[in-house]
Every structure is written in C-alpha cells, then in structure tokens.
Design an enzyme around this catalytic site. Structure first.
Site, PDB file in Angstrom:
ATOM      1  N   GLU A  56      -8.193   4.092  -0.482  1.00 18.97           N
ATOM      2  CA  GLU A  56      -8.975   2.865  -0.588  1.00 18.97           C
ATOM      3  C   GLU A  56     -10.466   3.153  -0.409  1.00 18.97           C
ATOM      4  O   GLU A  56     -11.306   2.608  -1.121  1.00 18.97           O
ATOM      5  CB  GLU A  56      -8.489   1.878   0.485  1.00 18.97           C
ATOM      6  CG  GLU A  56      -8.836   0.440   0.236  1.00 18.97           C
ATOM      7  CD  GLU A  56      -8.074  -0.480   1.193  1.00 18.97           C
ATOM      8  OE1 GLU A  56      -7.097  -1.088   0.739  1.00 18.97           O
ATOM      9  OE2 GLU A  56      -8.434  -0.550   2.374  1.00 18.97           O
ATOM     10  N   GLU A  98     -11.741   4.673  -3.506  1.00 22.54           N
ATOM     11  CA  GLU A  98     -11.851   3.632  -4.524  1.00 22.54           C
ATOM     12  C   GLU A  98     -13.113   2.803  -4.306  1.00 22.54           C
ATOM     13  O   GLU A  98     -13.838   2.477  -5.255  1.00 22.54           O
ATOM     14  CB  GLU A  98     -10.607   2.733  -4.488  1.00 22.54           C
ATOM     15  CG  GLU A  98     -10.595   1.675  -5.586  1.00 22.54           C
ATOM     16  CD  GLU A  98      -9.458   0.669  -5.438  1.00 22.54           C
ATOM     17  OE1 GLU A  98      -8.599   0.859  -4.555  1.00 22.54           O
ATOM     18  OE2 GLU A  98      -9.444  -0.304  -6.208  1.00 22.54           O
ATOM     19  N   CYS A 125      -3.604  -4.301   1.917  1.00 24.53           N
ATOM     20  CA  CYS A 125      -2.454  -3.817   2.693  1.00 24.53           C
ATOM     21  C   CYS A 125      -1.611  -4.936   3.263  1.00 24.53           C
ATOM     22  O   CYS A 125      -0.525  -4.714   3.777  1.00 24.53           O
ATOM     23  CB  CYS A 125      -2.880  -2.859   3.800  1.00 24.53           C
ATOM     24  SG  CYS A 125      -4.484  -3.167   4.445  1.00 24.53           S
ATOM     25  N   SER A 157      -8.160  -4.136  -3.872  1.00 19.28           N
ATOM     26  CA  SER A 157      -8.018  -2.685  -4.014  1.00 19.28           C
ATOM     27  C   SER A 157      -6.670  -2.414  -4.663  1.00 19.28           C
ATOM     28  O   SER A 157      -5.674  -3.088  -4.368  1.00 19.28           O
ATOM     29  CB  SER A 157      -8.067  -2.040  -2.630  1.00 19.28           C
ATOM     30  OG  SER A 157      -7.546  -0.728  -2.710  1.00 19.28           O
ATOM     31  N   LYS A 175       6.545  -8.219   4.599  1.00 16.39           N
ATOM     32  CA  LYS A 175       6.892  -6.866   4.149  1.00 16.39           C
ATOM     33  C   LYS A 175       8.251  -6.850   3.468  1.00 16.39           C
ATOM     34  O   LYS A 175       8.537  -6.007   2.642  1.00 16.39           O
ATOM     35  CB  LYS A 175       6.887  -5.902   5.336  1.00 16.39           C
ATOM     36  CG  LYS A 175       5.491  -5.590   5.867  1.00 16.39           C
ATOM     37  CD  LYS A 175       4.719  -4.666   4.942  1.00 16.39           C
ATOM     38  CE  LYS A 175       3.276  -4.537   5.386  1.00 16.39           C
ATOM     39  NZ  LYS A 175       2.445  -3.870   4.367  1.00 16.39           N
ATOM     40  N   GLU A 186       7.410  -7.697   0.050  1.00 19.93           N
ATOM     41  CA  GLU A 186       6.650  -6.628  -0.608  1.00 19.93           C
ATOM     42  C   GLU A 186       7.559  -5.501  -1.083  1.00 19.93           C
ATOM     43  O   GLU A 186       7.442  -5.020  -2.212  1.00 19.93           O
ATOM     44  CB  GLU A 186       5.591  -6.074   0.349  1.00 19.93           C
ATOM     45  CG  GLU A 186       4.671  -5.050  -0.302  1.00 19.93           C
ATOM     46  CD  GLU A 186       3.721  -4.381   0.690  1.00 19.93           C
ATOM     47  OE1 GLU A 186       4.131  -4.156   1.853  1.00 19.93           O
ATOM     48  OE2 GLU A 186       2.587  -4.081   0.308  1.00 19.93           O
ATOM     49  N   GLU A 208       7.744  -3.772  -9.000  1.00 24.91           N
ATOM     50  CA  GLU A 208       6.899  -2.633  -9.375  1.00 24.91           C
ATOM     51  C   GLU A 208       6.892  -1.524  -8.319  1.00 24.91           C
ATOM     52  O   GLU A 208       6.343  -0.463  -8.538  1.00 24.91           O
ATOM     53  CB  GLU A 208       5.466  -3.095  -9.675  1.00 24.91           C
ATOM     54  CG  GLU A 208       4.696  -3.697  -8.517  1.00 24.91           C
ATOM     55  CD  GLU A 208       4.913  -5.198  -8.361  1.00 24.91           C
ATOM     56  OE1 GLU A 208       5.949  -5.711  -8.818  1.00 24.91           O
ATOM     57  OE2 GLU A 208       4.052  -5.847  -7.737  1.00 24.91           O
ATOM     58  N   CYS A 245      -2.050  -7.938  12.082  1.00 25.22           N
ATOM     59  CA  CYS A 245      -0.617  -7.626  12.163  1.00 25.22           C
ATOM     60  C   CYS A 245      -0.050  -7.838  13.567  1.00 25.22           C
ATOM     61  O   CYS A 245       1.113  -8.192  13.732  1.00 25.22           O
ATOM     62  CB  CYS A 245      -0.383  -6.186  11.753  1.00 25.22           C
ATOM     63  SG  CYS A 245      -1.086  -5.797  10.159  1.00 25.22           S
TER      64      CYS A 245
END
Lengths: 574, 429
Positions: A280, A283, A300, A320, A359, A362, A367, A504
C-alpha cells in the site's frame, strides 16, 4: 456549572444542573435497573424499566432521561415503583421467546440479568404470546431473531445514526411493531456492511453473531491441514472474552490454545499487515509520483470497502488496490507457504481469527481466489474462538506461552498497531518516510493520528513533499470525509478509514464493547507495541525474505496478481 | 342555557374563506391591536383572559407561550394542532370550515407574542375537504396583508402553511406531531426538554389546538376582561362541545364554560334518541372516563371535571343508551388504544394489548376476578409509566368502568356470558 441538590431515597446528593437521576443515583451508589439505556448511546427512555417516583408528580419519570432539579425528592425503591417495574418486566417477558438454554446470549443476556435482579421467581401474570417470525441468517455476519427483540432501539441508533448505513427501521405499529430491514428484505439483500456493531449493543439474543464453528469442526474431522492466522487486535481481546481483565494481552497463551484446538500452523497476521504496508505504501508513492488518483484510501477494512462500493460507488478508484492483511495472508498461505513447507494447498484449511464480522463476508468474496483456491476458508471471530476454547475445556488462564510458527510468525510493531484507529496510517508513515527520505525516523509515534476523535488529520514532510493525511473511524465519520472526496474538494493525499468506532479493537466480533473498554484495549495495544524489537514493517526480516525469495518487489506483477484486488459497484443495493 | 356563539359567530355566513368578508365582521381587528403590543404585553393580555388549552389538557395558554418567549432563538415556530383524532369529535373541523381566518389570526398573534415568523397547521388526514378551505383562506390572507411581510403595514412578518397527517391518533400528541412534520415516524419524544425549549426542528415552539388559537383572535378583538367574564372562574370563555352517540340532536355546540352536562344532553340536545334510557356518558374523548346517569349533573368546567375524576378534554360528550352493554363499549375503546399505540415504549406497546385482551375475555364470559386484578395491575402501571399522554390515559376508560360499573362487570364473570357482548364483533385477540 451550577449545582443542584436533591434527595434520592432519603440520601442527599449534589450534582451539576442537567445531571440525570440515573447519574445522580450512581454517585451515591443507588442502583436503578435499566434496559434500553446504554452508556455510549443516546437516551431512549422507551423500555421504562428505570421509572422512579418524584414527590409532587403524578407521573413516574425515567431516571435515564429526567434531569435532577433543586429540591427534588426522588424514590427509586418505593412499592409503587417496584410494582410498576415488575409489571413492565412481566409484559416484556410474556412477549419474549424464552428459549434461554439454547440462546447464543445465554449467560450474557441483559434481560436475563434483569429478570434475576428484579426477582422474577414466579409464573407470569400474562399468557405468553410469543411471535414466530422466521430467523434471518442470510447475512454471513449476523443472525437476526425478531422473536427475541425487546425493541430497545439501540441497534437503530448504531445502524442509522452512528454508522449511517440505515438498514434497520421500525415496521408496523403498537404491539405489531418490529425492528427489521425495510420492505421485508433479508439482511443479505440490504446495504448492510457486516460491521456487527448492532450485535455489540443488542441486549438480548435478537441480533447475534453468525457462528461458523461447525465449519471448523468439519474441516478438522476431514483431516485437513489446519492453518490459522491471528489478527493484531485478537491478542488484546481474547482474554477479555474469557473473563480476564480488559486489555490483558495474551499472545503466547492464544497460540497454545489454538494448538490444542488442532491447528498445526499458527501464524501472525501482523506479518501480512507489514506486507500490506509495503504494498500500500508503494502504491501511495507511485500515485503521488505518477499523478494517480488521490487521495488514496485504505482498503483493509471490509466493512468500509463494502460501504464505499455501495454509498460512494463512483469513488472506489480512491481505494488502494492492496488487499487486506487477512486476504494477503490467505493468498500467501496457499502459495508460498505451501511450497515452502511442501504442503498440498488444496488440503489446507485456512482459518483467520478476527475481531471482525465483516471478514466473514470478505473471505467469501468470489474474487478472493488468487491462490487458485479460496484463499481464506473461514473467518472466525474472537467471540467464536472464546466459545470454542470454553467448550473444549481449555483452562486459558493457566496455559503456557507458545511462540508463533515460522515462517510468518514474526510481525512488527507497525503491524501490531493495525488494531487501533490510526494504526494503519501510523505504520504506513513509518515506512514511507524512511523509504522516501532515506533517513531514520527519530520519533516513531505519530500521536496526531491516535485517539478516539472521529476524524483526525496531520501532515508529514517527506523530504520536501508535504503529505496531508486523515483518519476516520465509524462510518458516520467516514461520510464526513467522503462527501468532500466525492465533491473533489478533499485536500488529503492518504486517508485511513475503519468501519468500527475505535478501529478493529472496537470491532463487531469482539466481546461486548463500550468506549471505556475500547480505550483500555487501545492503551494496551500501544503499551505492548513500545516493547517490540521491530517496529517498522520494512525492517521485518520475514518481509525482507518474501521479497527476496518469492516476490520480485512491492507492486510487482506477481504482487498485483496475489496481493491486490478490484472493487464492485454495489449502488443497486440501495 | 342558550348557545353563545363567539367562535361560531360566523357560522352560516357566506365566503368566510375570503379575508375581506372576515374583515367586514371585525376580523383581524385583534391582530391589528396585537401588532401595537410587544410579546410580553400580548402574553400578559392572555394571562388576564384566563384562556386555557382546548385540546385536552387545559394548560394555561399564556404560560405555554411564555416558555417559548423566554427561550432565546432566531427561529421559533407556532404550530396549530388540527389533528382532531379523538373519535366522535369534530368541533375543530366545524370551526375551521366556518371561520378559518379566526384560526389564522390567532396564529399570527401567537407568533407575534413569542417572536416566531413561521406557523404550521397540522391537519388531520381524514379532513381532505378542510384543506382547500384553509388554503383559500391562507391565500386570501396574504392578499389582504394579514400574512406575509409587513403585516398590515407593520414590520412583523409571518407565514403559515399546511402539513397533512397520515392518520395516526398518536400524532395528536405534540411531540409526535413535530416528528411527523419533520418527516419522521410519528412517535412522541420524552420530556423534558419541552417544546417551548426544544420543539419543531429542535427550535422553541408553541403548539396549540385550533380552538385555543381561534379564541386568541376573539380575546384581542374584544379584550381580555370581556373574555374572562364568560364561563367560570377557572375556565373562562366559551367551549365547543361535540355531542355524539345516542342523543336526539347530535352536533357541535358552543356554550360558556361551566354548562351543566345533564342540561346539555337533555335540554339542548333533546335527550336520548328513540326514547331509550341513558346507560353512560363518556366525556373528553376516547381517553375519558365513563360515568353513570346519576353522575352527570355536573358543570363542564376544566377543574371541576378533573376533580371529580374525569376530564373535560376536547369537549366531547359521548352518550350511550341502555340498549348497549358498557363492557362491549369499553372493549371497543380499549381495542382502539391497542391499535393506536405507536409501539415505542414498553408499557403502552405491551400493556394496551393486554388490557384489550382481558376486557375481551371478560366480555366473552371467560373472565374471573383474577383477570380483574390483572387489569387493575395494568391500570396502575399504565397511569404512571408510559412515555406519553396516549399511554397515560389509555387505561382510563376501563379504570372508570371498574369504578363506576362494577356490578355490570361482575355480571360477566365466571362463565356468565353477556348475550349482547357475544353478538358484537370485538377484540383484537
């Protein structure tokens, strides 16, 4: 502030004007039972359990909402009050499905506690009239059981006002009213971002975690190679979930417990958090240097990502492309890790232990198959792990400390602070600063991005280029920043956004939250991070090794394939 | 006693939606007088008049305005509660239809008093025929400079617009009404803060009933002393009464406060219809108590009725003849409350339905003294614990039946089914 004087049950009390009866009573250790009241949320005054008598008033008033005034004479324990409270409680119980023994909230239910507190030791005066609405377990993250709802409306505030997702509302009127998504939709068909903040405030079993323990059990029985990764914040909340003091860090004991639970390899997500920083951070530098889309926003947090895909679907190019630490690790475990340890990737059952209910969503995104397999097979939360530990009969308090398995058992302090709001930003700045300037950072702590302020900002001089950054946590706060981004008015280069208030460490998969607890947990995270030998992602030897042995470099084509992702427009959910 | 038409003085006259026609009857003279006074003077005049709220609670109007007057804010609101939701009540409909400008005039004066420049009329959804009347009156008032900027050449400005309800009884509760205007689900707010401090859109607001506001225009036209001379000492002025049910001449009547209830029914309304006897009278709308024929020789004065355990409320007199059963009547009323509970607070959401169920059980002959005791427990709780007035008064009807008609209740207990109750459709359970 002017002081006012009152008596509560004959005891004198002096409080600042505007103090509620409930707060004043706490001051003199008079306990008034509550149900809809929550220390972090707005006063609702709807359950009416906390009613008290005030001399000279015909009506009773709710202690949670009524301010003390000069000379007020209050009774919280008169027979009239106790009788009214009990009648109200009985009415709630008569409408509440009481299958307590098979309820996920058994033992931690506020209604159960209240019934015990108010001495509900007799049969109800009213015929039980429970509903039989279908249970909605369509969401990967939460289960809604409307039959247990007591309509305290905490979830409404969390979903609509704090997170501004707006999935839950009141439908119907009077006795027929219920809390549900509009138009009879299932949770999975709504804009729900799976943050799980609603289950954190639900006092009863009406919104609970979507428990996936069975899938772990099935994989273990099938003889899979059990690999588990542990998110940064889990080591700070698992002990709390098992009844220890808030903020008890138990990394070594946690690894021991997971070994007993049948995981051959216990790895540290701190490592892939470092990997996220490398990808990241690179990037970000590329975007700044090459005129790419700015501000760049962290990706994230899967709750935030879905929120962005839904409510700011035209702004996803700001996200990102780097995957979250969980998904990066998932892709690495079934490729590099499997090769290195000569494991059959198809036989690996890759589990993550997360503070997060999103999560679960996710890791099921279609994908997320970069390794050729489903990268992460199962995301479990702290709550589920605590139940598994208890059910297995593990005496967590007495466990010895075991180190993580290698490789990938080493993380830096930068990875560790991903747990708290501002942590990703701070970790990124530590690395980006040193890469760009070539100098060693003297003071590692970027305190401007720490703390519970909803939106935080600072700027950093990267050898002549001033980079402006912002941090938001809680989706209502994210909106404040995103509205400016959508209008093209945002001056920031880099933004960290976390869906859950506090980051988190305040996530939906943790033991029941309050701001008080989130502050204590956060303090514990930073306290232990100070002591870690490695505190910058790029100095983690495991990171150096992976870029030497397996990946040509950050944002290389191989990285792009394994560690980066793309986003979907979900506007049509609305 | 003869009717005394003050509020209804223009009833039957043509074109009363036209501000010019209203002005020709002396209309807006009160407003012109008020424009020469400041807020404190207007409130003082209202205090002298003794005017009390006509919507149900009988709260002194001057004091309500003073709360909003005393709160500093650049934005304040006047709201007219025209959500006339009490079953069997239609005095506001009659008043708005026959003299809409008296309401508008009262609102402007109230606005002048507290320093508000915007007023809303929250109109009952079931009154679609009233809306165009009000709208034409508002338009005409703008043309005649009774609304808008520089009202009658002064530096005071005031705008009025109409907001429609959607049929919920609870939206007649002031804070639920605010929520509804704000576009939210119509649910009451907990108090304090009170509307005078934190009302519509969070701003200081004075909310009054149609009849109260219309009275203000007459007070300023004829003077507070004149007004205070009508009615009784504690309840001044005239009052609109909607007489409904089994009475020979139903309708909306205007009398000075303090008129005798028995005289109203037997002398002015022609007594019980079809030559039947009187079973009971309910005063004050659905949330009022049922009283026996031997209890109706009382003056309809706010404090007197309250002291005798009833309520004058919005002035509805519901007459029930002796071909009915009081249990069946109260079952219908309690069903109404269970149906109209908004569901926000536990006592009302869970309590009103239980009351309705138990009353139905007694009606069907399945009840016993155990059920009567359970009812009493619910009544005691509902009187004091709910969040809003709807909840507080939801058990008044059954409480009054237990108090005034216990022999009737006892006849229904322990398997003694009532033929009448059993043939009626009732009960939500």
């Amino acid at each position: 502030m002017a002081m006012v004087h009152a008596t509560i049950n004959g005891i004198s009390v002096a409080v600042e004007a505007g103090t509620t009866i409930l707060e004043a009573a706490k001051k003199i250790h008079v306990n008034i039972p509550t149900l809809c009241y929550h220390e972090d949320l707005a006063v609702k005054a709807v359950c009416r359990i906390c009613v008290v008598e005030i001399a000279g008033m015909k009506l009773m008033q709710t202690a949670c909402s009524y301010p003390v005034s000069e000379g007020m004479v209050i009774y919280t324990d008169s027979p009239k009050v106790l009788k009214a409270r009990k009648t109200i409680l009985e009415l709630i119980l008569a409408h509440h499905q009481q299958n307590c023994l098979s309820c996920a909230k058994n033992g931690s239910c506020e209604l159960q506690n209240l019934a015990a507190e108010l001495n509900m030791s007799h049969a109800l005066h009213f015929d039980p009239e429970t509903t039989n609405f279908p249970i909605d377990d369509s969401s990967p993250s939460i289960v809604r059981d409307p039959n247990k709802c007591i309509q305290c409306r905490r979830c409404l505030e969390v979903c609509n006002t704090i997170q501004t997702v707006g999935v839950l509302s009141v439908e119907g009127r009077g006795h027929d009213s219920k809390i549900c998504p509009p138009y009879g939709k299932q949770m999975v068909d709504t804009a729900c971002v799976n943050c799980g903040q609603c289950l954190q405030v639900c006092p009863v079993g009406a919104i609970t975690l979507h428990d996936n323990e069975d899938r772990y059990m099935a994989a273990r029985e099938a003889g899979k190679t059990m690999v588990v990764q542990i998110a940064p914040s889990v080591r700070t909340t698992i002990a709390e979930a098992l009844g220890e003091e808030v903020g008890t860090v138990s990394t070594g004991r946690l690894v021991s417990a997971l070994k007993i639970l049948g995981f051959q390899y216990v790895l540290d997500t701190d490592f892939s958090a470092d990997l996220t920083i490398m990808e990241e951070g690179t990037e970000l530098l590329q975007r700044i240097q090459n005129g790419g889309t700015l501000p760049m926003i962290t990706s994230c947090c899967p709750g935030w990502v879905k929120f962005c895909e839904t409510f700011y679907s035209h702004e996803t190019e700001h996200l990102s492309t780097a995957k979250s630490p969980q998904q990066m690790f998932g892709a690495i475990i079934k490729t590099y890790f499997a090769q290195k340890l000569k494991l059959e990737p198809g036989n690996i059952f890759s589990v993550s232990i997360m503070p997060c209910t999103a999560k679960k969503f996710e890791c099921a995104r279609p994908e997320m198959h970069a390794s050729g397999y489903r990268d992460v097979d199962l995301a479990l939360t702290v709550l589920e792990l605590a139940r598994m530990i208890r059910a297995t009969g593990i005496n967590f308090a007495e466990l010895p400390e075991t180190p993580f398995d290698q490789p990938f058992g080493t993380g830096s302090g930068a990875g560790e602070i991903f747990a708290a709001t501002g942590g990703v930003m701070e970790a990124a700045l530590r690395t980006v600063y040193e890469i760009v300037t070539g100098k060693t950072l003297e003071k590692l702590e970027f305190t401007a991005v720490r703390g519970v302020e909803g939106v935080k900002e600072t700027s950093v001089d990267l050898g002549g280029t001033v980079v402006k950054v912002a941090v938001a946590h809680g989706l209502g706060n994210a909106r404040k920043i995103m509205d400016a981004v959508a209008r093209g008015k945002s001056e920031y280069h880099f933004i960290e956004i976390m869906a859950c208030p506090g980051g988190c460490i305040g996530g939906g998969g943790n033991p029941t939250r309050s701001w008080q607890k989130v502050r204590q947990r956060t303090a514990a995270v930073y306290e232990q991070e100070k002591e870690l030998p490695i505190r910058k992602s790029h100095e983690n030897p495991a990171i150096k090794e992976i870029y030497h042995e397996f990946l040509p470099g950050p944002c290389s084509r191989k990285s792009e394939r394994l560690l980066h992702t793309h986003y979907i427009n979900r506007q049509d959910i609305l | 006693m003869e009717q005394m038409k003050v509020l209804l003085r223009n009833q039957g006259k043509p074109d009363m939606e036209d501000a010019k026609a209203y002005i020709a009857t002396g209309g807006y003279d009160g407003l012109k007088r008020a424009l020469e006074m400041d807020g404190a003077e207007i409130i003082e005049e209202l205090k002298k008049s003794g005017l009390r709220g006509r919507g149900g609670a009988g709260f002194p109007t001057w004091l309500k305005l003073k709360f909003a007057f005393d709160t500093e804010s650049a934005e304040k609101y006047i709201v007219c509660n025209a959500d006339e939701g009490e079953p069997g009540t239609n005095k506001d409909r009659v008043l708005m239809s026959c003299d809409p400008h008296s309401l508008l005039e009262g609102m402007v004066i109230a606005g002048r008093a507290i320093g508000a420049h915007v007023g809303y009329i929250y109109l009952r959804a079931e009154y679609p025929q009233v809306r165009p009347i009000l709208q034409r009156a508002i338009d005409s008032a703008y043309t005649c400079h009774a609304l808008g900027k520089h009202i009658f050449g002064s530096d005071f400005e005031f705008d009025i617009s109409i907001r429609s309800g959607a049929g919920a009884y609870v939206c007649g509760e002031e804070t639920a009404l605010f929520e509804s205007i704000e576009g939210k689900r119509g649910e009451p707010r907990y108090k304090p803060p009170f509307p005078g401090v934190h009302g519509l859109f969070g701003k200081p607001t004075a909310l009054n009933n149609v009849e109260t506001l219309a009275n203000i225009s007459h007070i300023f036209r004829n003077g507070a002393i004149w007004f205070a001379g009508i009615g009784t000492k504690g309840s001044t002025g005239t009052k609109l009464f909607t007489v409904a049910g089994n009475v020979a001449h139903r309708g909306v009547y205007e009398f000075p406060m303090g008129i005798n209830l028995k005289a109203l029914i037997y002398e002015n309304c022609g007594g019980i219809a079809d030559g039947k006897g009187l079973l009971a009278v309910q005063t004050g709308g659905s949330s009022g108590p049922f009283i026996r024929p031997d209890q109706i020789d009382i003056p309809l004065d706010i404090d007197f009725v309250a002291a005798s355990g009833g309520r004058l409320g919005c002035g509805t007199v519901f007459v029930i003849d002796d071909s009915n059963c009081i249990l069946d009547i109260v079952r219908n009323t309690q069903d109404f409350f269970a149906y109209e509970s908004c569901g926000q607070c536990t006592p009302c959401r869970e309590g009103t339905i239980r009351v309705a169920q138990i009353v139905d059980k007694i009606c069907r002959g399945d009840g016993s003294m155990v059920d009567v005791r359970a009812l009493q427990e619910l009544i005691d709780m509902l009187r004091v614990a709910p969040l809003c007035g709807l909840g507080h008064s939801s058990a008044v009807p059954i409480a009054s039946v237990l108090q005034n008609f216990m022999p009737e209740v006892e006849k229904h207990l322990d398997g003694d089914a009532c033929v009448w109750c059993n043939t009626q459709k009732g009960g939500r359970s």
